[in-house]
Design a protein around this motif. Structure first.
Motif, short mmCIF file in Angstrom:
data_model
loop_
_atom_site.label_atom_id
_atom_site.label_comp_id
_atom_site.label_asym_id
_atom_site.label_seq_id
_atom_site.Cartn_x
_atom_site.Cartn_y
_atom_site.Cartn_z
N ILE A 257 -3.77 -11.75 -1.03
CA ILE A 257 -4.05 -10.60 -0.16
C ILE A 257 -3.74 -9.28 -0.87
CG2 ILE A 257 -3.62 -11.89 1.97
CD1 ILE A 257 -0.89 -10.44 2.12
N HIS A 258 -3.39 -9.35 -2.15
CA HIS A 258 -2.96 -8.14 -2.85
C HIS A 258 -4.02 -7.02 -2.90
CE1 HIS A 258 -4.63 -10.94 -5.78
NE2 HIS A 258 -4.87 -9.93 -6.59
N PRO A 259 -5.33 -7.33 -3.00
CA PRO A 259 -6.29 -6.20 -2.98
C PRO A 259 -6.24 -5.42 -1.67
CG PRO A 259 -7.34 -8.19 -3.81
CD PRO A 259 -6.03 -8.60 -3.20
N PHE A 260 -6.04 -6.12 -0.55
CA PHE A 260 -6.01 -5.45 0.74
C PHE A 260 -4.74 -4.61 0.87
CE2 PHE A 260 -7.86 -9.83 1.56
CZ PHE A 260 -9.15 -9.44 1.24
N LEU A 261 -3.61 -5.18 0.46
CA LEU A 261 -2.36 -4.42 0.50
C LEU A 261 -2.43 -3.21 -0.41
CD1 LEU A 261 -1.22 -6.88 2.06
CD2 LEU A 261 0.87 -6.63 0.72
N TYR A 262 -2.98 -3.40 -1.59
CA TYR A 262 -3.07 -2.31 -2.55
C TYR A 262 -3.92 -1.16 -2.00
CZ TYR A 262 -4.11 0.27 -6.84
OH TYR A 262 -4.24 1.27 -7.77
N THR A 263 -5.06 -1.50 -1.40
CA THR A 263 -5.95 -0.47 -0.86
C THR A 263 -5.28 0.32 0.24
OG1 THR A 263 -7.88 -1.83 -1.36
CG2 THR A 263 -8.18 -0.08 0.24
N VAL A 264 -4.67 -0.39 1.19
CA VAL A 264 -4.05 0.28 2.34
C VAL A 264 -2.83 1.10 1.91
CG1 VAL A 264 -2.86 -0.07 4.53
CG2 VAL A 264 -4.88 -1.43 3.98
N LEU A 265 -1.94 0.49 1.14
CA LEU A 265 -0.70 1.18 0.79
C LEU A 265 -0.92 2.32 -0.19
CD1 LEU A 265 1.73 -1.88 0.61
CD2 LEU A 265 1.40 -0.24 2.47
N SER A 266 -1.93 2.23 -1.03
CA SER A 266 -2.27 3.36 -1.91
C SER A 266 -2.73 4.55 -1.08
CB SER A 266 -3.36 2.96 -2.90
OG SER A 266 -2.92 1.96 -3.78
N MET A 267 -3.54 4.25 -0.05
CA MET A 267 -4.02 5.31 0.83
C MET A 267 -2.87 5.91 1.64
SD MET A 267 -4.87 5.77 4.28
CE MET A 267 -5.12 4.10 4.82
#
Length: 370
Positions: A257-267
């Motif tokens: 799930i790292h791409p989803f976490l990365y996208t949200v938390l970067s934003m």
């Protein structure tokens, strides 16, 4: 312009001020009508009222106060329902975990009047699904019209109403809400937390699993609900130092799930800088191709664009992303074959039509929107 971009930016600053305790905004505004419209539309009017209280001019002060009081009364009723559900499900031998909602509001916002909750989300083990569903039926809950007529354990969240009065409870068996659930049930329960409030014990997922759930939930909505962004910001403001970032890194990579976490938390870091450690984001950074796909889909400053353009990516599109990447492609191909391409005879019988094309259209809609 009523509800302008400036008003939305002002609301973001007010919300961040609420969570951080730093008064970095000055409430000398003339366009309170625009602020009220934008805050009501994004369901954060009670929070704005809490930030400014007596600094809001009439008649808007009364309007803001009414949203707070309505939210508080509705949430107090839901809290009583949640206590009853927790007691009865525990008595039935289950160990329910409560996702987001009222316990989250109490922990993060500290006031049940600030964050509206429309339902109660309960996470149970897949094997306990039938017992939970039976227990809710005994308490007066029944499936909503949105629930499939033939309910299969673990296939989808179950939406229920109390005596058909619109009080919604959702039964979940997958904390990550992925297209194909991953087998992590025991790990979730081993790390559970307990919230004690006025003699009542409510079980919650760990900080790391809660943050994962919040991020996936926001991603699947197509970033269309600004309140869920504030939830993550507030959660990080409260728990940043207690979160086991190393465990979350391992968990996100293991479950893909790292791409989803990365996208949200970067934003989120764009809105509230340093909410997430830069080293953690670097450790879960996805493949450059996937990163570019995400940047293309959610480009710019999305928290401004949601409000101004009312972007609301469909459940079908976000579900497709979960199928597209990352990993477990063999399982996903079998999932697609089973759910989208059953036998023609079965399709016609299931959807009561002689048109195979119509049957497949209905099937596609059901699979990607349920």
């Amino acid at each position: 312009m009523k509800g302008s971009r400036d008003d939305f930016g002002f609301i973001i600053s007010a919300a961040y001020s609420y969570f951080s305790g730093i008064e970095n905004i000055i409430p000398s505004r003339e366009n309170w009508e625009g602020i009220f419209r934008v805050s009501v539309r994004n369901k954060i009017a009670p929070l704005i009222y809490s930030v400014f209280t007596d600094k809001i001019p009439e008649p808007f002060k009364t309007k803001f106060k009414q949203t707070y009081l309505f939210t508080l009364s509705a949430n107090l009723y839901l809290w009583k329902q949640m206590e009853l559900l927790s007691q009865e499900l525990t008595r039935a031998g289950l160990s329910p975990l409560f996702l987001r909602g009222l316990p989250f509001t109490l922990e993060v916002y500290g006031d049940l009047g600030i964050r509206a909750s429309e339902d109660i989300d309960i996470l149970i083990r897949t094997r306990d699904w039938e017992i939970a569903y039976k227990t809710l039926n005994q308490l007066g809950y029944s499936p909503t019209p949105y629930t499939p007529t033939k309910i299969e354990a673990g296939q989808a969240p179950i939406h229920t109403n109390l005596f058909s009065k619109g009080r919604l409870v959702e039964i979940h068996t997958d904390i990550l809400h992925l297209t194909i659930p991953v087998k992590i049930e025991e790990e979730i329960w081993e790390r559970k937390r307990i919230l004690r409030e006025k003699g009542t014990e409510i079980y919650l997922p760990s900080l790391e699993h809660t943050l994962s759930n919040l991020c996936i939930h926001l991603h699947r909505s197509g970033f269309s609900i600004f309140l869920w962004v504030l939830d993550i910001i507030g959660f990080l403001q409260k728990w940043n130092k207690e979160i086991d970032w190393h465990y979350l890194q391992e968990f996100s990579l293991k479950t893909k799930i790292h791409p989803f976490l990365y996208t949200v938390l970067s934003m989120v870091n764009q809105i509230a800088p340093e909410s997430v450690p830069a080293s953690f984001l670097l450790s879960i950074k996805p493949h450059p191709i996937i990163e570019q796909i995400e940047k293309y889909l959610w480009r710019g400053k999305p928290y401004i664009e949601w409000s101004q353009r009312h972007h609301n990516y469909s459940a079908a599109w976000t579900r497709f992303l979960h199928l597209l990447y990352p990993g477990r492609y063999g399982e996903k191909l079998l999932y697609l074959k089973k759910n989208i391409l059953p036998s023609p005879a079965w399709m016609k019988k299931r959807y009561k039509t002689n048109s195979l094309l119509l049957a497949y259209c209905k099937r596609f809609s059901q699979v990607f929107h349920r």
